[in-house]
Write a protein that holds these residues in place. Structure first.
Motif, PDB file in Angstrom:
ATOM      1  N   GLN A 159      13.194  24.623  14.964  1.00  0.00           N
ATOM      2  CA  GLN A 159      12.830  25.993  14.638  1.00  0.00           C
ATOM      3  C   GLN A 159      12.624  26.776  15.941  1.00  0.00           C
ATOM      4  O   GLN A 159      11.940  26.316  16.852  1.00  0.00           O
ATOM      5  CB  GLN A 159      11.539  26.020  13.810  1.00  0.00           C
ATOM      6  CG  GLN A 159      11.679  25.363  12.437  1.00  0.00           C
ATOM      7  CD  GLN A 159      12.426  26.253  11.450  1.00  0.00           C
ATOM      8  OE1 GLN A 159      11.971  27.336  11.105  1.00  0.00           O
ATOM      9  NE2 GLN A 159      13.573  25.772  10.986  1.00  0.00           N
ATOM     10  N   CYS A 188      19.052  20.680   9.974  1.00  0.00           N
ATOM     11  CA  CYS A 188      18.173  19.680  10.589  1.00  0.00           C
ATOM     12  C   CYS A 188      18.000  19.929  12.095  1.00  0.00           C
ATOM     13  O   CYS A 188      18.017  18.998  12.898  1.00  0.00           O
ATOM     14  CB  CYS A 188      18.738  18.279  10.346  1.00  0.00           C
ATOM     15  SG  CYS A 188      17.474  17.022  10.102  1.00  0.00           S
ATOM     16  N   GLU A 202      16.746  24.892   9.512  1.00  0.00           N
ATOM     17  CA  GLU A 202      16.147  23.869   8.657  1.00  0.00           C
ATOM     18  C   GLU A 202      17.216  23.109   7.881  1.00  0.00           C
ATOM     19  O   GLU A 202      17.180  21.872   7.803  1.00  0.00           O
ATOM     20  CB  GLU A 202      15.154  24.511   7.694  1.00  0.00           C
ATOM     21  CG  GLU A 202      14.464  23.505   6.775  1.00  0.00           C
ATOM     22  CD  GLU A 202      13.456  24.151   5.854  1.00  0.00           C
ATOM     23  OE1 GLU A 202      12.609  23.425   5.301  1.00  0.00           O
ATOM     24  OE2 GLU A 202      13.514  25.385   5.668  1.00  0.00           O
ATOM     25  N   ASN A 229      16.181  30.636  11.127  1.00  0.00           N
ATOM     26  CA  ASN A 229      15.404  29.409  10.983  1.00  0.00           C
ATOM     27  C   ASN A 229      15.622  28.728   9.635  1.00  0.00           C
ATOM     28  O   ASN A 229      15.444  27.514   9.511  1.00  0.00           O
ATOM     29  CB  ASN A 229      13.924  29.684  11.236  1.00  0.00           C
ATOM     30  CG  ASN A 229      13.582  29.676  12.719  1.00  0.00           C
ATOM     31  OD1 ASN A 229      14.238  29.000  13.506  1.00  0.00           O
ATOM     32  ND2 ASN A 229      12.573  30.439  13.110  1.00  0.00           N
TER      33      ASN A 229
END
Length: 355
Positions: A109, A106, A103, A99
């Motif tokens: 999650q 972009c 992030e 995750n």
């Protein structure tokens, strides 16, 4: 046959292919287990995950990940312990890192119940594929890619998360000989070097190919600004033993925070070795190999576990490293790591996750 198990929809294969598995002759990444997990995130909402028979997936030529590179993955392993139980090693750390990569790229999650729950369900289903053998394991590949059908430079609105699994043996049949790379770069400060994204590996292929044509197995990457400090190797983090002290480059935005790396650091400290996470300079290591103060250079990663190097190439000069023995630090650390994972040694850190 289709059944419901917890939040997962499961479709079983009609006939298992596990008889194709020969534990004595495993080629890494070439044979895959009976099932795969698929979960789609559509407009920010995760749909019911499915476990399906392993097979091809269809995609549109305008699939966003093919054009703009939103694709991440993790590498993990499952093992058989001394009690013949199937276990994973520190899977929560892979979940967290996955995750972190998402992030940075972009992307959506992935919820814990899909990542961790999915691993548990598919491993239960295909547990017969976890091979016996000292260096054998089942390699687990969770990955996610952008699934929008759209040509335009923006983050995708939709994503597909999948898990596939492949029996694995020893990654390198002989100790690798590595070349210190001082022209091409793997990652730059502020970039995506710490994310496990597909583009990092694509960018490394050409310089690795050039090195292989020169007789090297892999590269030792150096920093993008000065090429004077080590960062990591092509498929692994890197360690050096100098004057009996274990050195490894400190992590940053240009270095992947390896879970095997962190495990070895903890095991080494538990074992009484002095360990330093620091800037490691090319000049110091090259001179140290030549004068005998550097006795070991080895890689560490999920696929390779612990892989001592046979020699280092630098500016046209091939510098051999001493042969590894049972008393070498790399040998001791590998033995202890394997012992924890296989249940031969006490798991004092709570790293082993029983399926």
């Amino acid at each position: 046959m289709v059944e419901e198990a917890a939040a997962f929809k499961i479709t079983h294969v009609k006939e298992s292919r596990v008889k194709q598995l020969d534990p004595e002759n495993i080629v890494f990444g070439s044979l895959f287990t009976d099932h795969m997990l698929v979960a789609d995130c559509i407009d920010g909402v995760w749909q019911t995950p499915e476990i399906l028979p392993y097979g091809d997936i269809a995609y549109n030529p305008a699939l966003a990940s093919l054009h703009y590179g939103q694709s991440i993955f993790e590498g993990m392993k499952a093992f058989r312990n001394v009690d013949n139980e199937v276990v994973m090693f520190r899977p929560e750390e892979n979940f967290k890192r996955f995750n972190i990569s998402a992030e940075r790229m972009c992307m959506a999650q992935v919820p814990e119940e899909i990542f961790m729950g999915g691993l548990k369900e598919i491993l239960k289903l295909d547990s017969a594929w976890v091979p016996d053998g000292e260096d054998n394991s089942l390699y687990l590949r969770p990955f996610m890619f952008a699934s929008d059908v759209y040509l335009g430079v923006r983050p995708s609105f939709n994503y597909r998360f999948m898990i596939i699994m492949s029996p694995a043996g020893k990654y390198y049949s002989t100790p690798p000989k590595v070349k210190i790379e001082t022209e091409y770069i793997r990652a730059a400060t502020g970039g995506v070097g710490y994310a496990k994204c597909a583009g990092n590996y694509a960018a490394s292929l050409y310089p690795a190919k050039l090195a292989q044509e020169q007789g090297y197995t892999q590269l030792l990457w150096t920093d993008a600004q000065t090429h004077t400090k080590f960062e990591e190797s092509g498929t692994m983090n890197v360690f050096f033993v100098q004057n009996g002290k274990l050195l490894t480059p400190k992590t940053s935005t240009t270095i992947l925070k390896g879970i095997t790396r962190d495990s070895l650091i903890n095991i080494a400290r538990d074992s009484g070795y002095e360990v330093s996470e620091q800037d490691v300079y090319v000049k110091d290591i090259v001179e140290g190999i030549k004068d005998g103060s550097v006795t070991e250079v080895f890689g560490a990663g999920t696929a390779v576990v612990v892989s001592p190097f046979s020699g280092v190439g630098f500016e046209g000069d091939d510098i051999p490293l001493p042969a590894i023995t049972e008393k070498s630090i790399s040998s001791v650390l590998k033995q202890k790591l394997d012992g924890i994972r296989k249940g031969k040694l006490e798991d004092t850190h709570g790293w082993v996750y029983k399926v």
